[in-house]
Design an enzyme around this catalytic site. Structure first.
Site, PDB file in Angstrom:
ATOM      1  N   ASP A  99       0.869  -1.168   0.000  1.00 60.28           N
ATOM      2  CA  ASP A  99       0.000   0.000   0.000  1.00 60.28           C
ATOM      3  C   ASP A  99       0.913   1.227   0.000  1.00 60.28           C
ATOM      4  O   ASP A  99       1.869   1.299   0.768  1.00 60.28           O
ATOM      5  CB  ASP A  99      -0.857  -0.018   1.274  1.00 60.28           C
ATOM      6  CG  ASP A  99      -2.270   0.472   1.034  1.00 60.28           C
ATOM      7  OD1 ASP A  99      -2.399   1.567   0.464  1.00 60.28           O
ATOM      8  OD2 ASP A  99      -3.218  -0.223   1.431  1.00 60.28           O
ATOM      9  N   ASP A 200      -3.164   4.602  -2.336  1.00 56.14           N
ATOM     10  CA  ASP A 200      -4.239   5.182  -1.541  1.00 56.14           C
ATOM     11  C   ASP A 200      -4.682   6.538  -2.104  1.00 56.14           C
ATOM     12  O   ASP A 200      -3.846   7.398  -2.384  1.00 56.14           O
ATOM     13  CB  ASP A 200      -3.687   5.368  -0.120  1.00 56.14           C
ATOM     14  CG  ASP A 200      -4.749   5.619   0.916  1.00 56.14           C
ATOM     15  OD1 ASP A 200      -5.553   4.714   1.172  1.00 56.14           O
ATOM     16  OD2 ASP A 200      -4.765   6.730   1.475  1.00 56.14           O
ATOM     17  N   GLU A 257      -6.465   3.849  -5.868  1.00 55.02           N
ATOM     18  CA  GLU A 257      -7.770   4.054  -5.233  1.00 55.02           C
ATOM     19  C   GLU A 257      -8.231   5.458  -5.609  1.00 55.02           C
ATOM     20  O   GLU A 257      -7.552   6.436  -5.331  1.00 55.02           O
ATOM     21  CB  GLU A 257      -7.650   3.920  -3.717  1.00 55.02           C
ATOM     22  CG  GLU A 257      -9.017   3.944  -3.048  1.00 55.02           C
ATOM     23  CD  GLU A 257      -8.969   4.384  -1.593  1.00 55.02           C
ATOM     24  OE1 GLU A 257      -9.873   4.007  -0.835  1.00 55.02           O
ATOM     25  OE2 GLU A 257      -8.045   5.129  -1.211  1.00 55.02           O
ATOM     26  N   HIS A 332     -11.017  -3.109   3.368  1.00 57.47           N
ATOM     27  CA  HIS A 332     -10.983  -2.759   4.791  1.00 57.47           C
ATOM     28  C   HIS A 332     -11.847  -1.538   5.126  1.00 57.47           C
ATOM     29  O   HIS A 332     -11.933  -1.157   6.282  1.00 57.47           O
ATOM     30  CB  HIS A 332      -9.534  -2.506   5.200  1.00 57.47           C
ATOM     31  CG  HIS A 332      -8.941  -1.343   4.454  1.00 57.47           C
ATOM     32  ND1 HIS A 332      -8.677  -1.397   3.094  1.00 57.47           N
ATOM     33  CD2 HIS A 332      -8.609  -0.102   4.850  1.00 57.47           C
ATOM     34  CE1 HIS A 332      -8.201  -0.231   2.697  1.00 57.47           C
ATOM     35  NE2 HIS A 332      -8.149   0.579   3.738  1.00 57.47           N
ATOM     36  N   ASP A 333     -12.429  -0.907   4.123  1.00 56.49           N
ATOM     37  CA  ASP A 333     -13.256   0.280   4.350  1.00 56.49           C
ATOM     38  C   ASP A 333     -14.743   0.013   4.166  1.00 56.49           C
ATOM     39  O   ASP A 333     -15.551   0.927   4.308  1.00 56.49           O
ATOM     40  CB  ASP A 333     -12.880   1.389   3.356  1.00 56.49           C
ATOM     41  CG  ASP A 333     -11.468   1.913   3.552  1.00 56.49           C
ATOM     42  OD1 ASP A 333     -10.987   1.926   4.697  1.00 56.49           O
ATOM     43  OD2 ASP A 333     -10.847   2.320   2.547  1.00 56.49           O
TER      44      ASP A 333
HETATM   45  C1  GLC Z   1      -8.189   5.239   1.873  1.00 63.62           C
HETATM   46  C2  GLC Z   1      -7.998   4.033   2.754  1.00 63.62           C
HETATM   47  C3  GLC Z   1      -8.643   4.311   4.082  1.00 63.62           C
HETATM   48  C4  GLC Z   1      -7.975   5.501   4.687  1.00 63.62           C
HETATM   49  C5  GLC Z   1      -7.980   6.708   3.751  1.00 63.62           C
HETATM   50  C6  GLC Z   1      -6.994   7.735   4.195  1.00 63.62           C
HETATM   51  O1  GLC Z   1      -9.518   5.470   1.575  1.00 63.62           O
HETATM   52  O2  GLC Z   1      -8.477   2.901   2.132  1.00 63.62           O
HETATM   53  O3  GLC Z   1      -8.578   3.203   4.935  1.00 63.62           O
HETATM   54  O4  GLC Z   1      -8.612   5.847   5.885  1.00 63.62           O
HETATM   55  O5  GLC Z   1      -7.611   6.360   2.437  1.00 63.62           O
HETATM   56  O6  GLC Z   1      -5.695   7.269   4.025  1.00 63.62           O
END
Ligand code: GLC
Ligand code: CA
Length: 558
Positions: A99, A200, A257, A332-333
């Site tokens: 990540d 991320d 992401e 995980h979100d």
């Molecule tokens: C992304 C991650 C999440 C995190 C956010 C800030 O959305 O998947 O878990 O809280 O970024 O880094």
């Protein structure tokens, strides 16, 4: 596209290290725990492992707040453990994707510690600092975790930007020195032998020129300015630079992401000739059951199947031949998919989890499985907010219930049961021993109370388990190029109970049929002569009769 790339045929498994396997009894999952479980992932048959962050971090946002990109969080282990994990994974034929969290760091990163010292510190421009405007925040942007996205720093009397928590200041990608530092770090990790990056919120790195107000923010909007900030003016320039300097020099897998993207954005980020990323995670289907009262994901709405079909079909069609999709239900979100789009009751959990797997894994793209999805782990419904740990959940409760009093505590708990990120973060359920075999100590977050029936040991002992169903699907993707390359065509879009689609090749076809209800339905699909059922979550085929959550796949051709 007959020459598929390995990452187009791969299935990725996401590990959330804190909740995967604890090896030393401190209640926190760790790298030695992951090493211990690599053979399990080999058995499942995935090709790539994505690890949520394992770097040094004060854990304000469970590792998504990094204070040193080149150190490992001691709770997780040592760099020697990481080297060993990479070596053993490679011996087993598994690739490791890290990540990469570079929209922001932790406030404890030495860059930020320096940056806040003085306005002329060499690291000042690594972050985004602005003077107050009329004694207030420089603009109206909202943090994704609630409240203003700006925090005032007494020492130098300026605000810094944080699109997430106050302890996650945003990096300033306008600064070439910062960009170089990131690329060097990426190269450093690649040099260690890792095989790719999941990036991320990577489409937030370029902020709008002049940082204008977000027109969507109004007084009662519990929102986030993430979508407004997304896809800023220089994001493609930065990603092309990153690609030229780092990514393209290595045979790796990359996924960004990217909240708030359209399919045409995706074609820029992940186009076959855009020289940026290989694929992105779009959010549309995960926002399908968002609140109708402007509370974002805080809702308990049940999704509508036609919406889901419309969204997924749009992505399948728009990217075909131009860019590459990622396919995911969970991470995980997000809440657990069997609880959200399936049915986690005793009667239907297994069959509906398999139905969901089939529906997604026969689409075009690279599928991602989140730990526990392969055994049908479910949401949790703890009765008290004090049992939750996720910063996003706690901030939302504080905001909506305590401060604004917009939502009653009872209602908020139903929203939390439906949407909290902790649903995905409860420890992995390995067996029916104390704490589900996750730890010999006290787990950092409680184990879901259903671990005695839902666990890996049970799944491995049952040939009909969800686990073996996933194993089969993963293997099929490796064997059948049609799953990777076929054109997607949805059937009967308006059908609100069944999701049926085809994958069409030159001289072969797949037909996927999934009943999304707990009812027996009748549907007729025309099959070509010689069509074979290659997968089903029931023992037999009853033709036009679709039993509850029945899902089947036919193949026809050569
Ligand atoms: C992304 C991650 C999440 C995190 C956010 C800030 O959305 O998947 O878990 O809280 O970024 O880094
Ligand atoms: Ca541990």
């Amino acid at each position: 596209m007959n020459q598929n790339k390995w990452w187009q045929k791969a299935t990725v498994y996401q590990i959330y290290p804190r909740s995967f396997q604890d090896s030393n009894g401190d209640g926190v999952g760790d790298i030695p725990g992951i090493i211990q479980r690599l053979p399990y992932l080999k058995e499942l048959g995935v090709q790539v492992i994505w690890l949520s962050p394992i770097y040094q971090s004060p854990n304000d946002d469970n590792g998504y707040d990094i204070s040193d990109y080149r150190k490992i969080l001691p709770e997780f282990g040592t760099m020697a453990d990481v080297d060993e994990m990479i070596t053993i994974a490679h011996e087993l034929g598994l690739k490791i994707m890290m990540d990469l969290v570079v929209n922001h760091t932790s406030g404890e990163h030495h860059w930020f510690q320096q940056s806040r010292q003085s306005r002329d510190n060499p690291y000042r421009d690594y972050y985004i600092w602005r003077d107050p405007v009329d004694g207030h925040e420089p603009n109206n942007w909202l943090s994704d975790f609630g409240g203003s996205a700006w925090a005032f720093d007494e020492k130098t009397k300026q605000y810094y930007l944080h699109l997430f928590s106050k302890k996650q200041p945003d990096l300033n990608w306008e600064n070439p020195a910062l960009r170089e530092a990131i690329y060097e770090t990426m190269a450093w990790w690649l040099n260690k032998g890792i095989d790719g990056f999941r990036m991320d919120v990577i489409n937030l790195i370029s902020k709008q020129t002049g940082l204008p107000n977000d027109p969507n923010v109004n007084a009662d909007n519990h929102g986030s300015s993430m979508t407004f900030v997304a896809n800023g003016p220089k994001v493609h320039q930065y990603l092309q630079e990153m690609n030229a300097k780092v990514l393209s020099r290595n045979d790796i897998i990359t996924v960004g992401e990217t909240p708030g993207v359209t399919t045409s954005d995706a074609i820029q980020y992940a186009g076959f000739d855009s020289h940026e990323l290989q694929m992105i995670f779009q959010f549309e289907h995960t926002e399908i059951d968002n609140s109708r009262e402007g509370l974002g994901k805080w809702s308990d709405e049940r999704f509508n199947l036609v919406d889901l079909k419309r969204i997924l079909s749009k992505w399948q069609t728009a990217l075909d031949g131009k860019a590459w999709n990622s396919l995911y239900w969970n991470n995980h979100d997000r809440p657990r998919v069997v609880s959200r789009f399936g049915d986690d009751s005793e009667a239907y959990r297994v069959v509906s989890a398999k139905m969901l797997a089939t529906t997604l894994h026969f689409m075009q793209g690279t599928p991602y499985i989140y730990q526990g999805e392969e055994i049908g782990m479910t949401n949790v419904d703890w009765s008290s907010i004090s049992q939750y740990q996720d910063i996003d959940t706690l901030n939302a409760y504080q905001d909506l219930v305590v401060e604004q009093q917009r939502v009653s505590p009872e209602r908020m708990m139903t929203y939390i049961h439906h949407s909290s990120r902790d649903n995905a973060r409860t420890p992995m359920q390995w067996d029916d021993s104390n704490q589900a075999g996750f730890t010999k100590g006290k787990p950092w977050l409680a184990v879901n109370s259903n671990y005695e029936t839902i666990n890996v040991a049970q799944a491995l002992a049952d040939q009909q388990s969800i686990f073996y169903f996933y194993k089969k699907i993963i293997a099929l993707r490796q064997q059948m190029p049609l799953i990777t390359n076929g054109h997607y065509q949805v059937l009967d879009m308006a059908d609100s109970e069944v999701y049926a689609y085809k994958r069409i090749g030159v001289d072969s076809e797949l037909l996927v049929i999934s009943n999304f209800t707990n009812q027996t339905l009748t549907r007729h699909y025309t099959l070509n002569d010689g069509a074979n059922m290659i997968l089903s979550n029931y023992d037999d085929d009853q033709g036009d009769t679709l039993r509850p959550y029945e899902s089947k796949v036919y193949f026809e051709g050569t």
